[in-house]
Design a protein around this motif. Structure first.
Motif, short mmCIF file in Angstrom:
data_model
loop_
_atom_site.label_atom_id
_atom_site.label_comp_id
_atom_site.label_asym_id
_atom_site.label_seq_id
_atom_site.Cartn_x
_atom_site.Cartn_y
_atom_site.Cartn_z
N ASP A 191 1.02 -1.34 0.31
CA ASP A 191 -0.13 -0.02 -0.11
C ASP A 191 0.58 1.61 -0.50
N LYS A 192 0.39 2.34 0.12
CA LYS A 192 1.28 3.32 0.12
C LYS A 192 2.30 4.01 0.97
N THR A 193 1.76 3.23 1.96
CA THR A 193 2.92 2.95 3.44
C THR A 193 3.98 2.44 3.58
N ASN A 194 3.99 1.77 2.62
CA ASN A 194 5.20 0.45 2.77
C ASN A 194 5.84 0.41 1.51
N MET A 195 5.52 1.04 0.02
CA MET A 195 6.48 1.04 -1.02
C MET A 195 8.19 0.86 -0.68
N ASP A 196 7.60 2.13 -0.25
CA ASP A 196 9.56 2.89 -0.41
C ASP A 196 10.38 2.04 0.72
#
Length: 364
Positions: A191-196
């Motif tokens: 999700d957007k919170t762990n892509m990095d």
């Protein structure tokens, strides 16, 4: 299974492989529907059994909304009868899932019963209690070990709400590698919170005992329906597919199984051709005995029957008609990719009435 062996042979010939990939889902569906009409269809891939809703974690994206055991879950006697029925109809693969399967008090008796009846085991677990139970787990015959990592150590532990959760996943992968279990699969809900974190996580997984890594975009099922701010957008989805394409061959990296149809949209494939085997090659059995075609949407209103009232073999043979027709939705008939995906993920179509093509091709 001979069909799988034939597919491997086909994919070794470049020209034939290219033809096949553009029609794989339609070809497979036609074969399995024919087997159904001949009375020869079995759950060739596996039966997934959610043995309990009990789980020490309360993850915000849990598909089964697990946490506490329900009072109507199958008893040991009912569970053993179910395993007998699977063996009698020739099922050879049973995935023990949940919730957390190791939370069920009689789990070792059930695992032993499956192996005694020549059924290979798939174990889908959060791995937290696995190292401490290893002496009781190591002697079973497994075809699959399935676990999850949703970030690097700190963020994974935070998502699980338990210190050392990440470390125990890594320990468990090493233990199953020692057993030489053929598939040791790590799933990551993206999700957007762990892509990095994925670039660094990839390095960790390459050093682990994993053979396969699946990156599954967050889907609005279970508890995740409340997480709309985390869903991937167009640029995120494109980045994720590009990231997967850049990974080395080991471990085998791909989208989550329900999303591999996305590989059709650019005329290429990430790793494997898509096929939704819901109700055709696999199904799910819920903790209370309800049988569902899908392994992603656990909506009991979609039940095909309950093994408490009807033997599993009868449900498998006589039900699942919604899955065993050669037809696609009106929205899919004119789609360029219909032969390659046959409508994509069944669960996604049920929930949204459309696949992710609209998101993939959305104008920036």
């Amino acid at each position: 299974m001979q069909i799988v062996t034939m597919e491997n042979l086909i994919r070794r010939v470049p020209l034939i492989n290219n033809f096949y990939l553009r029609r794989a889902a339609k070809i497979k569906r036609s074969i399995f529907i024919l087997l159904h009409r001949l009375g020869l269809l079995k759950p060739y891939s596996f039966v997934q059994w959610l043995v309990t809703y009990e789980c020490p974690f309360h993850c915000a994206f849990c598909e089964a909304s697990a946490g506490h055991a329900h009072t109507d879950e199958l008893t040991t006697s009912e569970a053993l009868s179910f395993i007998d029925d699977l063996a009698a109809m020739g099922v050879r693969r049973l995935i023990f899932s949940g919730g957390e399967p190791l939370s069920r008090p009689d789990i070792f008796e059930l695992l032993s019963a499956a192996n005694t009846r020549k059924i290979k085991i798939g174990l889908a677990t959060n791995s937290y209690d696995l190292p401490g139970s290893w002496q009781r787990l190591k002697d079973f015959n497994y075809f699959l070990f399935f676990t999850s990592l949703d970030g690097l150590a700190e963020s994974h532990d935070q998502r699980r709400g338990a210190a050392q959760s990440y470390e125990r996943v890594m320990q468990s992968l090493a233990l199953f590698k020692q057993l030489r279990v053929p598939m040791r699969l790590v799933n990551t809900v993206v999700d957007k919170t762990n892509m990095d974190e994925l670039e660094h996580l990839a390095q960790e997984i390459r050093r682990s005992g994993a053979t396969n890594w699946r990156l599954t975009p967050l889907t609005a099922v279970g508890r995740a329906v409340t997480q709309a701010n985390r869903f991937l957008e167009r640029e995120d989805l494109h980045w994720l597919v590009d990231f997967i394409r850049r990974q080395p061959s080991h471990p085998c990296t791909d989208l989550g199984e329900s999303h591999t149809y996305i590989g059709c949209f650019e005329g290429g494939f990430v790793a494997n051709p898509f096929f939704c085997g819901a109700g055709l090659t696999r199904c799910s059995v819920m903790p209370n005995g309800e049988v569902l075609g899908c392994q992603q949407v656990y909506d009991l209103s979609l039940s095909e029957g309950n093994i408490r009232h009807t033997p599993f073999a009868v449900i498998w043979k006589e039900k699942f008609l919604r899955f065993r027709r050669i037809q696609v939705s009106d929205a899919c008939r004119s789609c360029t990719y219909v032969n390659a995906c046959q409508g994509g993920c069944w669960a996604e179509m049920q929930l949204n009435g459309k696949c992710l093509q609209h998101l993939w091709q959305e104008q920036e």
